[in-house]
Structure formats: structure tokens, C-alpha cells
Design an enzyme around this catalytic site. Sequence first.
Site, PDB file in Angstrom:
ATOM      1  N   ASN A   1     -60.784  54.672  48.938  1.00  0.00           N
ATOM      2  CA  ASN A   1     -59.711  54.099  47.358  1.00  0.00           C
ATOM      3  C   ASN A   1     -58.525  53.547  47.684  1.00  0.00           C
ATOM      4  O   ASN A   1     -58.331  52.946  49.375  1.00  0.00           O
ATOM      5  CB  ASN A   1     -59.327  55.893  47.568  1.00  0.00           C
ATOM      6  CG  ASN A   1     -58.423  56.603  48.176  1.00  0.00           C
ATOM      7  OD1 ASN A   1     -56.968  56.417  49.255  1.00  0.00           O
ATOM      8  ND2 ASN A   1     -58.127  58.020  48.801  1.00  0.00           N
TER       9      ASN A   1
ATOM     10  N   LYS B   1     -78.286  50.925  58.645  1.00  0.00           N
ATOM     11  CA  LYS B   1     -78.201  50.312  56.970  1.00  0.00           C
ATOM     12  C   LYS B   1     -79.447  50.781  56.198  1.00  0.00           C
ATOM     13  O   LYS B   1     -79.959  50.341  56.185  1.00  0.00           O
ATOM     14  CB  LYS B   1     -77.806  48.855  57.729  1.00  0.00           C
ATOM     15  CG  LYS B   1     -77.212  48.309  56.120  1.00  0.00           C
ATOM     16  CD  LYS B   1     -77.100  46.444  56.473  1.00  0.00           C
ATOM     17  CE  LYS B   1     -76.802  46.104  55.605  1.00  0.00           C
ATOM     18  NZ  LYS B   1     -76.867  44.593  55.434  1.00  0.00           N
TER      19      LYS B   1
ATOM     20  N   PRO C   1     -63.162  69.087  53.572  1.00  0.00           N
ATOM     21  CA  PRO C   1     -62.145  70.511  53.600  1.00  0.00           C
ATOM     22  C   PRO C   1     -60.385  69.937  53.023  1.00  0.00           C
ATOM     23  O   PRO C   1     -60.496  68.795  53.241  1.00  0.00           O
ATOM     24  CB  PRO C   1     -62.325  70.758  55.294  1.00  0.00           C
ATOM     25  CG  PRO C   1     -62.376  68.926  56.074  1.00  0.00           C
ATOM     26  CD  PRO C   1     -63.101  68.438  54.925  1.00  0.00           C
ATOM     27  N   ASP C   2     -59.687  70.948  52.724  1.00  0.00           N
ATOM     28  CA  ASP C   2     -58.636  70.088  51.549  1.00  0.00           C
ATOM     29  C   ASP C   2     -57.553  70.686  52.766  1.00  0.00           C
ATOM     30  O   ASP C   2     -58.079  71.574  53.288  1.00  0.00           O
ATOM     31  CB  ASP C   2     -58.456  71.273  50.455  1.00  0.00           C
ATOM     32  CG  ASP C   2     -57.189  70.867  49.957  1.00  0.00           C
ATOM     33  OD1 ASP C   2     -56.747  70.660  50.374  1.00  0.00           O
ATOM     34  OD2 ASP C   2     -57.767  70.728  48.664  1.00  0.00           O
ATOM     35  N   ILE C   3     -57.181  69.717  53.646  1.00  0.00           N
ATOM     36  CA  ILE C   3     -56.133  69.970  54.530  1.00  0.00           C
ATOM     37  C   ILE C   3     -55.333  70.621  54.064  1.00  0.00           C
ATOM     38  O   ILE C   3     -55.160  71.245  54.804  1.00  0.00           O
ATOM     39  CB  ILE C   3     -56.134  68.281  55.046  1.00  0.00           C
ATOM     40  CG1 ILE C   3     -57.636  67.736  55.387  1.00  0.00           C
ATOM     41  CG2 ILE C   3     -55.695  68.710  56.521  1.00  0.00           C
ATOM     42  CD1 ILE C   3     -57.446  66.003  54.970  1.00  0.00           C
TER      43      ILE C   3
ATOM     44  N   PHE D   1     -48.776  66.072  48.292  1.00  0.00           N
ATOM     45  CA  PHE D   1     -47.848  64.679  47.503  1.00  0.00           C
ATOM     46  C   PHE D   1     -49.491  65.209  45.517  1.00  0.00           C
ATOM     47  O   PHE D   1     -50.325  65.549  46.309  1.00  0.00           O
ATOM     48  CB  PHE D   1     -48.813  63.697  47.723  1.00  0.00           C
ATOM     49  CG  PHE D   1     -47.539  62.852  48.001  1.00  0.00           C
ATOM     50  CD1 PHE D   1     -46.835  63.651  49.414  1.00  0.00           C
ATOM     51  CD2 PHE D   1     -46.732  61.703  47.867  1.00  0.00           C
ATOM     52  CE1 PHE D   1     -45.802  63.317  49.865  1.00  0.00           C
ATOM     53  CE2 PHE D   1     -45.525  61.416  47.718  1.00  0.00           C
ATOM     54  CZ  PHE D   1     -45.574  62.072  49.352  1.00  0.00           C
TER      55      PHE D   1
ATOM     56  N   LYS E   1     -52.983  74.833  46.372  1.00  0.00           N
ATOM     57  CA  LYS E   1     -52.630  74.659  46.620  1.00  0.00           C
ATOM     58  C   LYS E   1     -52.241  75.606  47.994  1.00  0.00           C
ATOM     59  O   LYS E   1     -52.396  75.767  49.360  1.00  0.00           O
ATOM     60  CB  LYS E   1     -52.353  73.400  47.293  1.00  0.00           C
ATOM     61  CG  LYS E   1     -53.041  72.311  46.032  1.00  0.00           C
ATOM     62  CD  LYS E   1     -53.953  70.417  47.320  1.00  0.00           C
ATOM     63  CE  LYS E   1     -54.690  70.111  46.209  1.00  0.00           C
ATOM     64  NZ  LYS E   1     -55.717  69.363  47.375  1.00  0.00           N
TER      65      LYS E   1
HETATM   66  N1  CTP Z   1     -54.994  67.212  50.102  1.00  0.00           N
HETATM   67  C1  CTP Z   1     -56.205  66.822  51.391  1.00  0.00           C
HETATM   68  N2  CTP Z   1     -56.814  67.324  51.408  1.00  0.00           N
HETATM   69  C2  CTP Z   1     -57.845  67.199  50.633  1.00  0.00           C
HETATM   70  C3  CTP Z   1     -57.743  66.716  49.712  1.00  0.00           C
HETATM   71  C4  CTP Z   1     -56.494  65.947  49.318  1.00  0.00           C
HETATM   72  O1  CTP Z   1     -55.177  67.730  51.861  1.00  0.00           O
HETATM   73  N3  CTP Z   1     -59.465  67.406  50.937  1.00  0.00           N
HETATM   74  C5  CTP Z   1     -54.371  66.596  50.001  1.00  0.00           C
HETATM   75  C6  CTP Z   1     -53.438  64.854  49.499  1.00  0.00           C
HETATM   76  O2  CTP Z   1     -53.210  63.889  50.334  1.00  0.00           O
HETATM   77  C7  CTP Z   1     -52.393  65.441  48.889  1.00  0.00           C
HETATM   78  C8  CTP Z   1     -52.710  66.690  47.889  1.00  0.00           C
HETATM   79  O3  CTP Z   1     -53.902  67.187  48.568  1.00  0.00           O
HETATM   80  O4  CTP Z   1     -50.802  65.520  49.454  1.00  0.00           O
HETATM   81  C9  CTP Z   1     -53.191  66.776  46.654  1.00  0.00           C
HETATM   82  O5  CTP Z   1     -54.368  65.376  46.638  1.00  0.00           O
HETATM   83  P1  CTP Z   1     -55.411  65.614  45.607  1.00  0.00           P
HETATM   84  O6  CTP Z   1     -56.633  64.688  45.491  1.00  0.00           O
HETATM   85  O7  CTP Z   1     -54.777  65.207  44.693  1.00  0.00           O
HETATM   86  O8  CTP Z   1     -55.723  66.999  45.021  1.00  0.00           O
HETATM   87  P2  CTP Z   1     -56.642  67.942  44.298  1.00  0.00           P
HETATM   88  O9  CTP Z   1     -56.769  69.147  45.032  1.00  0.00           O
HETATM   89  O10 CTP Z   1     -58.127  66.493  45.332  1.00  0.00           O
HETATM   90  O11 CTP Z   1     -57.263  67.337  42.787  1.00  0.00           O
HETATM   91  P3  CTP Z   1     -57.574  66.459  42.188  1.00  0.00           P
HETATM   92  O12 CTP Z   1     -58.818  67.398  41.112  1.00  0.00           O
HETATM   93  O13 CTP Z   1     -56.421  66.322  40.935  1.00  0.00           O
HETATM   94  O14 CTP Z   1     -58.515  65.585  42.797  1.00  0.00           O
END
Ligand code: CTP
Length: 402
Positions: A211, A289, A306-308, A326, A344
Site C-alpha cells: 500500500n 515466479k 492477524p490483526d496485530i 490509527f 479492536k
Molecule cells: N492493524 C493491525 N493489524 C492488521 C490491520 C490493522 O495492527 N492486520 C492496525 C493498524 O496499524 C491501525 C489499525 O489497526 O492502527 C487500523 O487499521 P485498518 O486497516 O484501518 O483497520 P481494519 O480493521 O482493517 O479496518 P478496515 O475495515 O477499515 O480495513
Amino acid sequence: MHPVMTGRRVLLIIGGGIAAYKSLDLIRQLRKQGASVVPVLTRAAEEFITPLSVSALAAEKVYRDLFDLTDEAGMGHIELSRVADLLIVAPATAHMMARMAGGHADDLASTLLMATDKRVLIAPSMNVRMWQHPATQRNLATLRDDGVLVVGPNEGEMACGEFGPGRMAEVPEIIAAIGAAFGAGPLAGKHIIVTSGSTHELIDPVRYIANRSSGTQGTALAVALRDMGARTTFVTGPARVAPPDGVTVVRVKTAREMQEAVTNALPANAAIFAAAVADWRVEHEATEKMKKREGEVLHLTFAENPDILAGVARMAEGRPALVVGFAAETTDVLAQAQAKRARKGCDWIVANDVSPETDIMGGTENAVHLVTGDSVETWPRMAKAAVARRLATRIFAHLCTG
Ligand code: CTP
């Protein structure tokens, strides 16, 4: 006198560069601040300044020769490398940096740097072309990875008549960097983790999904926290801006690596998640590749990363006292941010509108809302460094005075 300098011992290695004369003033200023200085001169440094002037200013013996020292019953090189709270190399020449990066131990200065168990701060000083040479930049990256702190160099007119980066940092800047290394500042004693940059999710060995995050806001935040004295662990995915000095840098590529790095860095007093993490990765990364085939449409299947942030925010034990996320949004910024905070489980959300017309993603300015519980503050548009300092001050208020 400065409270963090009082009673500190600094081992100052003076390298052989024209900026060695500034080290004389550095000795004076350090002593004025209440620190004591153990001076070490390289052979080349003696071409620029004399042991007598160094010794007179430091009011200490000047150490010059490795073999003198190993013969000496009083203090060997191992002991000398440990008597100080911090080792400083100023000026650090290109040659000295190369020897440090290569792990040489062929004179007193390089041996002390190899033998020490203390932190090392270098103040590079050299001709602009030497500074920009890939070999020096490679050595700099190695030294940073080894945890060496770096102050400067500054840009400006050089003794050799050229212009550009390469001038040694000025004495007050070196003193500030020493203060930061000693943990001066209101966040001294606090450990804060910052994630930053993007992530690269591999499709095959040469392609990835990424991104547009430049890492500017996360980097500015790490700088602001460091400057307030926090021990800062900076977990960064690929980014356009270089990681700051004076923080522990952990480089990662994928979301899963970032999660592992954050877990390894815990415990922490606060964790700030400024990284733009890919929500998805390619489920089956190709080991070779991928080749295009006539008329064939490519379908990739994705697996959720994983959502960190959520993982740390929901830790049952050992959760940081403050967890900040953020939210980069393009519509309904506030509503999305409030929903995200609840989803979250984090304490605060820093929300911003990253629609292309705002120029925020990849730009130098940011306009954010700070969502803390039910209250929302809308900050005016300002430089990302200013957002970072304001946020760092709020973090301090929460951790230390709340
Ligand atoms: N984040 C994280 N791990 C992930 C995705 C997001 O730690 N796998 C953290 C980002 O660093 C940021 C926050 O979560 O602090 C928000 O990320 P965002 O991508 O906007 O959240 P999403 O839950 O993915 O929401 P959206 O549906 O808007 O994509």
C-alpha cells in the site's frame, strides 16, 4: 549541570578527522554538565589535536596505545571499555565506521568498541562523497542494525570546500544525543512500541501486494517518543523514510512477521500501531515466479492476516497500559474511527481522512482526530512531526500523570 549527566562517565574516542577540534569543546561541555570524560585518541587523531590538550581539558589520562594497556597491570582494555556509561566516537571517520562495521580490533579504539557492553554513539564526519559512498551507507546500516546510535552528520560547507552532508554534528546536538541515550526526558524509563510503514504480502518471489504508506507519521512518532526519553522499539515494514536513530529498529516485511516482532518486543508501557498493515495475504504464495499463460485469467485467493492491534489490545495478561490504533479512512471518518476503536478494543484511535485530495498519505502533513473513549478532539492540519509531538505529549500525560 544537567541531572542526567551528573556523575556519568563517558569514554570519548576521538578519530582522525578535521572535526577533532570540536571534540575538545565536547569534553569541556560534558564536564560542565557534570559528566567525566575518559579520552582515547587514535593515531590519526594525533595529527589533528595533541594528547596534551585533550588530557588538560578532560583532567584525565589520555589512552592511546593498545599494547601499553595490555601490559599495564592497572587497567586492561576490557576494563577500560566498561568503565564508562556510554562510548562516543567523535569524529567517526569513514575508515572508523568501516572498521566498526567489520568488527576489527587492531588498535585501542577499535578493540574498546568490540569489547564494550555499553551503548555506542557515533558522530560521523567526512567528505560528502565519502559519506554518500555506498560502502559508507552500507556500514552505517550495519552499525544501526547493531544498535549503534548516530548523531549527524549535518549538511553544510565542508573543510574541503565541498557542500553537502558530512559535517560533524555540533557539540550541543551531540550533548542532546548523549542526554537521549541516558534516557533524559519525561518518558525516561518507559518502553513504547511503535509499528510503522506498510507490509508486503508476497504473491510469488518477485511480486507482492503493498500500500502507499510512506512510514512518515510512524517515524515522526518514534522520534518524538525517543526525544522525550522513552525506550522506543520501532517495528517497521517497508517504508520510504529511513528509521530514526536512537531507537531499537526491527525490520519486517509481512503482517505475520510484524506480529511476531511486536510480541517479542513486549512487555511495553504503550503500543502505538501506525503501520498500514495489509488485511489480507495471498493464501498460497507461489515458490516460483508465476508465468502468464495465453488467455488465462489469474485468480488469487486471500487469507486474512492477524490483526496485530486487536491482538495486543485484547491481551488478558501483560497488556500495555495504553494501546493506540490509527484509522485511515476515506468516508465517515469519525463514525468509522469510533466503531474501529470498539471493534479492536484499543484505548485511543488517531483517525484521519486519507482521500487522495487531502494529500495526507505519503505527504508531509496530517489532519487527525484523537478519539479517546467518548471524547473526540479535532486537531488542525499540521506537519506530521508536530502531530507526533502532540501525541507523544498526550501519551506522557496518560502514562505518567494520569
Ligand atoms: N492493524 C493491525 N493489524 C492488521 C490491520 C490493522 O495492527 N492486520 C492496525 C493498524 O496499524 C491501525 C489499525 O489497526 O492502527 C487500523 O487499521 P485498518 O486497516 O484501518 O483497520 P481494519 O480493521 O482493517 O479496518 P478496515 O475495515 O477499515 O480495513
